[in-house]
Design an enzyme around this catalytic site. Structure first.
Site, PDB file in Angstrom:
ATOM      1  N   HIS A 268      75.594 -53.825  25.357  1.00 19.00           N
ATOM      2  CA  HIS A 268      75.038 -53.189  24.159  1.00 19.00           C
ATOM      3  C   HIS A 268      74.076 -52.088  24.601  1.00 19.00           C
ATOM      4  CE1 HIS A 268      76.117 -56.411  21.152  1.00 19.00           C
ATOM      5  NE2 HIS A 268      76.191 -57.125  22.263  1.00 19.00           N
TER       6      HIS A 268
ATOM      7  N   HIS B 131      80.857 -56.859  27.461  1.00 15.96           N
ATOM      8  CA  HIS B 131      80.388 -55.614  26.846  1.00 15.96           C
ATOM      9  C   HIS B 131      78.880 -55.504  27.003  1.00 15.96           C
ATOM     10  CE1 HIS B 131      80.587 -58.790  23.793  1.00 15.96           C
ATOM     11  NE2 HIS B 131      79.492 -58.250  23.266  1.00 15.96           N
TER      12      HIS B 131
END
Ligand code: AMP
Length: 142
Positions: A105, A103
């Site tokens: 950010h 992922h």
């Protein structure tokens, strides 16, 4: 490196087994709000393909996720009047990674306002819902 764990929390969100505050979705990526934001509008952008982090993700999936990170960054500038965007991405425990599905950010920033420490505080559900709505509309508007 350990293999991909199908039961990590983001895999469950991707399968629809757990909820999220979604801001964007296409056939290869999903973006939603971090529930413990380091700044208002803190988003996470994930590939749908199973990948632990930058060390095992396919190049095309990585490129697509970065394209989505750019798209949601631009929307955050519009929706939140952000003065800047901080991008972070952690790999393996030693690299600061806690959830083992890749992922990115995307953290909208205001000039002179420091980020909160990681996982400092859970944001209120109604605040997250409102922010997700605002961001989703800005992303959809392009
Ligand atoms: P890291 O793996 O170090 O990038 O940290 C994982 C991030 O996921 C942290 O910023 C958490 O606040 C965030 N997080 C953990 N669980 C959830 C969840 N269910 N929904 C949204 N964000 C989450």
């Amino acid at each position: 490196m350990p293999s991909y764990d199908q039961n990590n929390i983001f895999a469950k969100i991707l399968r629809g087994e757990l909820p999220c505050y979604k801001v964007y979705e296409d056939d290869k990526a999903l973006a939603f709000l971090d529930i413990m934001p380091r700044a208002p509008g803190h988003m996470l952008v994930l590939p749908k393909a199973p990948a632990r982090n930058i060390l095992d993700v396919g190049a095309a999936d990585l490129a697509h996720v970065m394209m989505v990170a750019q798209k949601v960054s631009k929307a955050a500038v519009k929706a939140f009047g952000a003065d800047g965007i901080t991008i972070q991405q952690f790999n393996e425990g030693a690299g600061g990674q806690v959830v083992f599905h890749l992922h990115i950010h995307v953290i909208p920033r205001k000039a002179g306002v420091p980020m909160k420490p990681p996982a400092a505080e859970k944001e209120k559900p109604d605040v997250l819902a409102e922010q997700a709505k605002k961001l989703a509309a800005a992303i959809a508007a392009g």
